[in-house]
Enzyme design. Structure first.
Site, mmCIF file in Angstrom:
data_model
loop_
_atom_site.group_PDB
_atom_site.id
_atom_site.type_symbol
_atom_site.label_atom_id
_atom_site.label_comp_id
_atom_site.label_asym_id
_atom_site.label_seq_id
_atom_site.Cartn_x
_atom_site.Cartn_y
_atom_site.Cartn_z
ATOM 1 N N GLU A 1 -10.954 -1.917 6.008
ATOM 2 C CA GLU A 1 -9.744 -1.941 6.632
ATOM 3 C C GLU A 1 -9.537 -1.744 7.991
ATOM 4 O OE1 GLU A 1 -6.818 1.037 5.356
ATOM 5 O OE2 GLU A 1 -5.252 0.050 6.632
ATOM 6 N N SER B 1 0.724 6.872 2.326
ATOM 7 C CA SER B 1 1.170 7.799 3.062
ATOM 8 C C SER B 1 2.420 8.439 2.404
ATOM 9 C CB SER B 1 1.748 7.167 4.465
ATOM 10 O OG SER B 1 0.805 6.573 5.091
ATOM 11 N N GLN C 1 0.833 -1.096 -0.180
ATOM 12 C CA GLN C 1 0.090 0.061 0.027
ATOM 13 C C GLN C 1 0.895 1.202 0.123
ATOM 14 O OE1 GLN C 1 -1.822 1.150 3.732
ATOM 15 N NE2 GLN C 1 -3.770 1.750 2.820
ATOM 16 N N SER D 1 4.306 -0.705 3.988
ATOM 17 C CA SER D 1 4.776 -1.895 4.681
ATOM 18 C C SER D 1 5.330 -2.877 3.651
ATOM 19 C CB SER D 1 3.619 -2.659 5.559
ATOM 20 O OG SER D 1 3.204 -1.636 6.337
ATOM 21 N N ASN E 1 -5.631 6.782 16.044
ATOM 22 C CA ASN E 1 -6.848 6.670 16.920
ATOM 23 C C ASN E 1 -7.223 8.174 17.218
ATOM 24 O OD1 ASN E 1 -6.634 3.870 16.809
ATOM 25 N ND2 ASN E 1 -6.631 3.376 18.851
ATOM 26 N N GLU E 2 -6.494 9.137 16.855
ATOM 27 C CA GLU E 2 -6.877 10.446 17.358
ATOM 28 C C GLU E 2 -7.932 10.755 16.003
ATOM 29 O OE1 GLU E 2 -3.773 9.463 17.477
ATOM 30 O OE2 GLU E 2 -3.217 9.788 19.529
HETATM 31 C C1 LIG Z 1 2.903 -0.520 11.576
HETATM 32 C C2 LIG Z 1 2.398 0.500 10.385
HETATM 33 C C3 LIG Z 1 2.367 0.063 9.135
HETATM 34 C C4 LIG Z 1 2.042 1.282 7.925
HETATM 35 N N1 LIG Z 1 1.894 0.505 6.594
HETATM 36 C C5 LIG Z 1 1.630 1.435 5.878
HETATM 37 C C6 LIG Z 1 1.618 1.123 4.436
HETATM 38 O O1 LIG Z 1 1.626 0.036 4.061
HETATM 39 N N2 LIG Z 1 1.294 2.156 3.601
HETATM 40 C C7 LIG Z 1 1.047 3.350 3.965
HETATM 41 O O2 LIG Z 1 0.720 4.143 2.943
HETATM 42 N N3 LIG Z 1 1.252 3.965 5.282
HETATM 43 C C8 LIG Z 1 1.338 2.923 6.110
HETATM 44 N N4 LIG Z 1 1.548 3.381 7.476
HETATM 45 C C9 LIG Z 1 1.547 4.903 7.647
HETATM 46 C C10 LIG Z 1 0.380 5.368 8.459
HETATM 47 O O3 LIG Z 1 -0.891 5.213 7.737
HETATM 48 C C11 LIG Z 1 0.572 6.485 9.050
HETATM 49 O O4 LIG Z 1 1.534 6.528 10.059
HETATM 50 C C12 LIG Z 1 -0.667 7.193 9.703
HETATM 51 O O5 LIG Z 1 -1.665 7.610 8.643
HETATM 52 C C13 LIG Z 1 -0.399 8.470 10.389
HETATM 53 O O6 LIG Z 1 0.304 9.637 9.524
HETATM 54 P P1 LIG Z 1 1.650 10.212 9.987
HETATM 55 O O7 LIG Z 1 2.551 8.997 10.528
HETATM 56 O O8 LIG Z 1 2.163 10.885 8.995
HETATM 57 O O9 LIG Z 1 1.322 11.065 11.300
HETATM 58 P P2 LIG Z 1 0.810 12.603 11.350
HETATM 59 O O10 LIG Z 1 -0.514 12.612 10.340
HETATM 60 O O11 LIG Z 1 1.822 13.371 11.393
HETATM 61 O O12 LIG Z 1 0.303 12.427 12.749
HETATM 62 C C14 LIG Z 1 1.274 12.639 13.933
HETATM 63 C C15 LIG Z 1 -0.018 12.912 15.257
HETATM 64 O O13 LIG Z 1 -0.770 13.844 15.294
HETATM 65 C C16 LIG Z 1 -2.044 13.363 15.218
HETATM 66 N N5 LIG Z 1 -2.934 13.955 14.435
HETATM 67 C C17 LIG Z 1 -2.749 14.515 13.323
HETATM 68 N N6 LIG Z 1 -3.938 15.267 12.756
HETATM 69 C C18 LIG Z 1 -4.835 15.348 13.619
HETATM 70 C C19 LIG Z 1 -6.098 15.910 13.898
HETATM 71 N N7 LIG Z 1 -6.741 16.235 12.830
HETATM 72 N N8 LIG Z 1 -6.768 15.758 15.183
HETATM 73 C C20 LIG Z 1 -6.003 15.075 16.213
HETATM 74 N N9 LIG Z 1 -4.918 14.299 16.080
HETATM 75 C C21 LIG Z 1 -4.146 14.636 14.877
HETATM 76 C C22 LIG Z 1 -2.270 11.886 14.932
HETATM 77 O O14 LIG Z 1 -2.978 11.193 15.407
HETATM 78 C C23 LIG Z 1 -0.687 11.510 15.480
HETATM 79 O O15 LIG Z 1 -0.771 11.082 16.752
HETATM 80 C C24 LIG Z 1 1.920 2.568 8.437
HETATM 81 C C25 LIG Z 1 2.299 2.699 9.675
HETATM 82 C C26 LIG Z 1 2.488 1.934 10.627
HETATM 83 C C27 LIG Z 1 2.710 2.387 12.097
#
Ligand SMILES: Cc1cc2nc3c(=O)[nH]c(=O)nc-3n(C[C@H](O)[C@H](O)[C@H](O)COP(=O)(O)OP(=O)(O)OC[C@H]3O[C@@H](n4cnc5c(N)ncnc54)[C@H](O)[C@@H]3O)c2cc1C
Length: 373
Positions: A243, A128, A125, A160, A357-358
């Site tokens: 999902e 991100s 996938q 991943s 979860n946020e």
């Molecule tokens: C084990 C694992 C597997 C993954 N596999 C994939 C994959 O295969 N393909 C892929 O594309 N992605 C993958 N991801 C990425 C995942 O989808 C992102 O990490 C996730 O969507 C969060 O985005 P970010 O890391 O950019 O954090 P950010 O979006 O930068 O967020 C940082 C923090 O701010 C909080 N936050 C942000 N906006 C808000 C809001 N509006 N209100 C309240 N809180 C907020 C978030 O909840 C988080 O705690 C994976 C992540 C993990 C941990």
């Protein structure tokens, strides 16, 4: 909801149980985040497909049994109770396939689904981006028309197992004048296409479970657009509900962990931890029953909708609770190489992936509870 199974459903349960008892590897497979483990998991998927247990709900022509959700859940319960390996194909079969089945052309279904079912082609996938995780609509990777196809440029991250996978699916901005959810298109691409660089990101444990993917003018024919140009957001959103809510983490997985936790607690003399373990087991059972109710609603044609955010938040926090209790029961021994510790480290990621979860709580507040933004 009536949880009485038909004779055919009972027969399916018996068949699946028997097959798994005879075929599940005696020793756990190496981590699927290693080259060897990935190959071993791919082999396992192949044997699962040969028994037509890899994708039971798909039509038979693509490798399934045309089964309903009740049958799917029966298979899942038996699968996890047997101690079978995690699904290396999960991104393809749980996240992409429902979208292909819904939006794909007949040619796309015939081309991609059978190889996905047998893990001949494993999918990554690629949603991100470095600055677009929770706020996916801010993504910046572009798609530019080129003759009969498109040229993809930009960067994706946290993909991943993309280091080992064969194909990827992702969203790109195909209309340069567009903003946010508009002007996005959903593309399928082989990860060895000229112009693609897949760079591993080592996890804390040193394994390359993630990758960043760089696109440098990568050509993609029009036949690899899924669901129509400019429709990427609605096509992509069609997969997130299942999902988060149902298919990615079925309750069988947590019931199996909860059962192992109870066995661990029974060996302990600590009444407080034992009581907590019983409480956590009951939570897993509550999730199991809630899922059966969700399946019953889906079978009646009622969409999961924002309720999937409740399920995602619940299962990810349940997984953490189960593993934290296990570590407390194991004591210092858990610090050594330990299956519970591996499970705990992975559970830590549950509140992050599949939408943090946020973000789920925002959805619950606004769309389930009707609170103001
Ligand atoms: C084990 C694992 C597997 C993954 N596999 C994939 C994959 O295969 N393909 C892929 O594309 N992605 C993958 N991801 C990425 C995942 O989808 C992102 O990490 C996730 O969507 C969060 O985005 P970010 O890391 O950019 O954090 P950010 O979006 O930068 O967020 C940082 C923090 O701010 C909080 N936050 C942000 N906006 C808000 C809001 N509006 N209100 C309240 N809180 C907020 C978030 O909840 C988080 O705690 C994976 C992540 C993990 C941990």
């Amino acid at each position: 909801m009536d949880l009485t199974f038909t004779p055919a459903q009972e027969a399916l349960r018996a068949e699946v149980r028997e097959w798994l008892a005879a075929n599940v590897p005696a020793e756990p497979l190496p981590s699927m985040d290693t080259a060897e483990g990935f190959a071993r998991h791919r082999e396992w998927e192949r044997s699962l497909a040969a028994a037509r247990l890899s994708v039971p709900t798909w039509p038979a022509e693509y490798g399934g049994r045309g089964a309903g959700l009740v049958e799917w859940l029966i298979c899942e319960e038996e699968y996890w109770a047997s101690g079978a390996p995690g699904r290396v194909s999960q991104n393809g079969i749980f996240l992409l396939a429902p979208t292909v089945l819904h939006w794909g052309t007949p040619e796309q279904k015939a081309r991609f689904l059978p190889k996905m079912a047998t893990a001949e082609e494993v999918w990554a996938q690629a949603w991100s981006e470095p600055e677009s995780g929770s706020d996916l609509a801010s993504l910046r990777a572009t798609a530019t028309p080129d003759g009969d196809g498109w040229r993809l440029s930009g960067q994706k991250t946290w993909s991943s197992r993309a280091v080992f996978a064969d194909w990827g699916f992702g969203l790109f901005r195909s209309d340069p004048a567009s903003e946010r959810h508009h002007g996005l298109t959903y593309y399928l691409f082989p990860l060895d296409a000229p112009g693609i660089t897949v760079r591993p990101i080592a996890q804390l444990d040193g394994e390359t479970g993630f990758a960043e993917i760089f696109f440098d003018d990568v050509y993609v024919p029009a036949s690899q657009v899924l669901g129509g140009v400019g429709k990427g957001w609605s096509v992509a959103m069609a997969t997130t509900s299942s999902e988060r809510g149902l298919t990615l983490r079925s309750p069988g997985r947590f019931m199996a962990v909860a059962d192992r936790l109870l066995a661990l607690a029974a060996e302990s003399g600590d009444r407080t931890l034992q009581d907590a373990a019983v409480g956590a087991w009951s939570d897993a059972d509550a999730y199991r029953l809630y899922t059966w109710a969700a399946v019953a609603r889906l079978e009646e044609g009622i969409e999961l909708g924002p309720a999937s955010s409740l399920m995602k938040t619940f299962w990810s926090e349940l997984d953490l609770k189960l593993h934290e209790l296990a570590l407390a029961l194991r004591g210092p021994a858990a610090a050594l190489a330990d299956r519970w510790m591996d499970g705990f480290l992975f559970a830590l990621a549950g509140p992050i992936y599949a939408g943090t979860n946020e973000i789920q709580r925002n959805i619950i507040a606004e769309r389930v509870l009707g609170l103001p933004r």
